[in-house]
Design a protein around this motif. Structure first.
Motif, PDB file in Angstrom:
ATOM      1  N   GLY A  25       0.830  -1.191   0.000  1.00 34.28           N
ATOM      2  CA  GLY A  25       0.000   0.000   0.000  1.00 34.28           C
ATOM      3  C   GLY A  25       0.865   1.243   0.000  1.00 34.28           C
ATOM      4  O   GLY A  25       1.856   1.337  -0.733  1.00 34.28           O
ATOM      5  N   PRO A  26       0.562   2.213   0.864  1.00 32.63           N
ATOM      6  CA  PRO A  26       1.358   3.440   0.939  1.00 32.63           C
ATOM      7  C   PRO A  26       2.457   3.393   1.999  1.00 32.63           C
ATOM      8  O   PRO A  26       2.937   4.430   2.439  1.00 32.63           O
ATOM      9  CB  PRO A  26       0.300   4.484   1.298  1.00 32.63           C
ATOM     10  CG  PRO A  26      -0.641   3.735   2.176  1.00 32.63           C
ATOM     11  CD  PRO A  26      -0.671   2.315   1.657  1.00 32.63           C
ATOM     12  N   PRO A  33       4.424   7.206   1.561  1.00 29.65           N
ATOM     13  CA  PRO A  33       4.536   8.292   2.540  1.00 29.65           C
ATOM     14  C   PRO A  33       4.723   7.826   3.976  1.00 29.65           C
ATOM     15  O   PRO A  33       5.197   8.596   4.816  1.00 29.65           O
ATOM     16  CB  PRO A  33       3.212   9.044   2.373  1.00 29.65           C
ATOM     17  CG  PRO A  33       2.268   8.025   1.795  1.00 29.65           C
ATOM     18  CD  PRO A  33       3.106   7.167   0.905  1.00 29.65           C
ATOM     19  N   TRP A  34       4.355   6.587   4.275  1.00 26.92           N
ATOM     20  CA  TRP A  34       4.493   6.072   5.637  1.00 26.92           C
ATOM     21  C   TRP A  34       5.728   5.186   5.745  1.00 26.92           C
ATOM     22  O   TRP A  34       5.915   4.259   4.949  1.00 26.92           O
ATOM     23  CB  TRP A  34       3.257   5.276   6.040  1.00 26.92           C
ATOM     24  CG  TRP A  34       2.050   6.147   6.190  1.00 26.92           C
ATOM     25  CD1 TRP A  34       1.059   6.334   5.277  1.00 26.92           C
ATOM     26  CD2 TRP A  34       1.729   6.977   7.308  1.00 26.92           C
ATOM     27  NE1 TRP A  34       0.120   7.222   5.760  1.00 26.92           N
ATOM     28  CE2 TRP A  34       0.504   7.632   7.001  1.00 26.92           C
ATOM     29  CE3 TRP A  34       2.338   7.222   8.534  1.00 26.92           C
ATOM     30  CZ2 TRP A  34      -0.100   8.520   7.882  1.00 26.92           C
ATOM     31  CZ3 TRP A  34       1.736   8.103   9.414  1.00 26.92           C
ATOM     32  CH2 TRP A  34       0.534   8.737   9.090  1.00 26.92           C
ATOM     33  N   VAL A  92      11.107   8.876   9.990  1.00 25.01           N
ATOM     34  CA  VAL A  92      10.383   7.662  10.350  1.00 25.01           C
ATOM     35  C   VAL A  92       9.117   8.060  11.105  1.00 25.01           C
ATOM     36  O   VAL A  92       9.135   8.965  11.943  1.00 25.01           O
ATOM     37  CB  VAL A  92      11.265   6.739  11.217  1.00 25.01           C
ATOM     38  CG1 VAL A  92      10.443   5.606  11.827  1.00 25.01           C
ATOM     39  CG2 VAL A  92      12.412   6.183  10.391  1.00 25.01           C
ATOM     40  N   ASN A  93       8.009   7.398  10.802  1.00 27.34           N
ATOM     41  CA  ASN A  93       6.735   7.723  11.451  1.00 27.34           C
ATOM     42  C   ASN A  93       6.479   6.910  12.711  1.00 27.34           C
ATOM     43  O   ASN A  93       6.036   7.445  13.730  1.00 27.34           O
ATOM     44  CB  ASN A  93       5.575   7.502  10.489  1.00 27.34           C
ATOM     45  CG  ASN A  93       5.691   8.335   9.234  1.00 27.34           C
ATOM     46  OD1 ASN A  93       5.902   7.787   8.152  1.00 27.34           O
ATOM     47  ND2 ASN A  93       5.568   9.638   9.364  1.00 27.34           N
ATOM     48  N   VAL A  94       6.729   5.594  12.643  1.00 27.34           N
ATOM     49  CA  VAL A  94       6.373   4.692  13.736  1.00 27.34           C
ATOM     50  C   VAL A  94       7.466   3.655  13.914  1.00 27.34           C
ATOM     51  O   VAL A  94       8.028   3.151  12.933  1.00 27.34           O
ATOM     52  CB  VAL A  94       5.031   3.979  13.459  1.00 27.34           C
ATOM     53  CG1 VAL A  94       4.640   3.098  14.639  1.00 27.34           C
ATOM     54  CG2 VAL A  94       3.923   4.979  13.159  1.00 27.34           C
ATOM     55  N   ARG A 125      -2.691   9.472   3.019  1.00 23.31           N
ATOM     56  CA  ARG A 125      -1.275   9.834   3.069  1.00 23.31           C
ATOM     57  C   ARG A 125      -0.888  10.552   4.359  1.00 23.31           C
ATOM     58  O   ARG A 125       0.300  10.638   4.683  1.00 23.31           O
ATOM     59  CB  ARG A 125      -0.919  10.736   1.883  1.00 23.31           C
ATOM     60  CG  ARG A 125      -1.092  10.065   0.526  1.00 23.31           C
ATOM     61  CD  ARG A 125      -0.723  11.032  -0.594  1.00 23.31           C
ATOM     62  NE  ARG A 125       0.674  11.426  -0.501  1.00 23.31           N
ATOM     63  CZ  ARG A 125       1.681  10.740  -1.029  1.00 23.31           C
ATOM     64  NH1 ARG A 125       1.441   9.600  -1.683  1.00 23.31           N
ATOM     65  NH2 ARG A 125       2.919  11.165  -0.909  1.00 23.31           N
ATOM     66  N   THR A 126      -1.855  11.055   5.105  1.00 25.43           N
ATOM     67  CA  THR A 126      -1.536  11.851   6.284  1.00 25.43           C
ATOM     68  C   THR A 126      -2.098  11.301   7.582  1.00 25.43           C
ATOM     69  O   THR A 126      -1.799  11.826   8.644  1.00 25.43           O
ATOM     70  CB  THR A 126      -2.062  13.292   6.107  1.00 25.43           C
ATOM     71  OG1 THR A 126      -3.497  13.263   5.973  1.00 25.43           O
ATOM     72  CG2 THR A 126      -1.442  13.945   4.873  1.00 25.43           C
TER      73      THR A 126
END
Length: 290
Positions: free
Chosen positions: A118-119, A154-155, A193-195, A265-266
């Motif tokens: 996915g994204p 994006p993630w 990095v997000n998570v 995306r956000t």
């Protein structure tokens, strides 16, 4: 992951070994996950019970499943012989993860590798191997992070067995986490990095969006650290009556699992599902934004 039947990917952290509970445990585990793992991508990250070993366990020169001749035994860590001589072989033989070369440095699946769905771009790294600057794994990690196409993915999610940020008490694991943070956090921040998802501590807890140890003024600039080590092993105690670190947003010493849904995306939605009360129920939720 979503509900069964609507699942894109399942992530399973470590903490299962032949020697830890005899071979029957592995057989029962593999049989239990077969209905899902035969139909849905089943992603694993190596832990101490699958890999950790000591030189004294070998009669002579040995090459472990990741290709190393010496185990990772930093003097600040609580690393030891948790695999009881498995050295990662049952783990590597049963879980074939994608090799993910980034045109610069080859990966070493299933110990460190990446995948895209996915994204989201997932990077799985091994806390049981050296991740300091100049190490084989770190060289690959840096090249992999630089290769991520954030316009298409994006993630960016890191999977690692030992958490960088650890709940109280768990002193020895907090010491390890502090060293992992020192080695990795600036690189994660620089690459947005997000998570970071981890396990190892057999409980559930999550942070606010963290930036160098404190909750970020702008949540979009921080990294959310989620530890879900409560999938089946005996639950570890949390200091629920005393004070937890200021970054701690939620903690539960119960069995359960985490569920993620990327909305766009956000926005990424996360929830923790407790499984001890006789039926599954959501006991914690978080909206992660960027």
């Amino acid at each position: 992951v979503g509900e069964v039947g609507d699942v894109d990917l399942i992530f399973h952290d470590g903490d299962i070994s032949y020697a830890d509970g005899h071979a029957e445990i592995w057989d029962d585990f593999m049989e239990a996950i077969q209905p899902i793992s035969s139909a849905v991508p089943y992603v694993v990250t190596v832990g101490n019970h699958e890999y950790d070993w000591l030189p004294s366990m070998a009669d002579g020169p040995v090459v472990d499943a990741s290709g190393l001749r010496e185990p990772y035994l930093p003097d600040w860590g609580n690393y030891g012989s948790d695999s009881h001589g498995e050295c990662g072989y049952p783990f590597a033989d049963r879980f074939i993860m994608p090799e993910s070369d980034n045109s610069v440095v080859p990966s070493n699946a299933p110990f460190w590798y990446s995948l895209k769905t996915g994204p989201a771009h997932f990077i799985s790294i091994s806390s049981e191997h050296n991740v300091s600057i100049g190490s084989e794994q770190r060289t690959w990690l840096e090249a992999e992070l630089e290769s991520v196409d954030r316009s298409q993915y994006p993630w960016l999610v890191i999977l690692i067995h030992r958490p960088l940020y650890v709940a109280f008490p768990h002193k020895s694991n907090r010491i390890v986490g502090e060293h992992l943070t020192e080695m990795l956090e600036e690189t994660f921040i620089a690459n947005k990095v997000n998570v970071v998802v981890s396990g190892h501590v057999h409980s559930y807890f999550r942070s606010c969006p963290l930036l160098r140890g404190v909750c970020a003024d702008d949540p979009k600039q921080g990294i959310v650290h989620i530890t879900i080590g409560s999938g089946g092993k005996k639950i570890s105690d949390l200091d629920e009556k005393g004070e937890q670190p200021s970054w701690m947003m939620h903690a539960q010493a119960v069995h359960g699992y985490g569920r993620f849904k990327i909305q766009d995306r956000t926005r990424m939605y996360f929830e923790f599902v407790e499984t001890e009360s006789g039926h599954s129920r959501v006991t914690d939720t978080m909206l992660i934004t960027q």
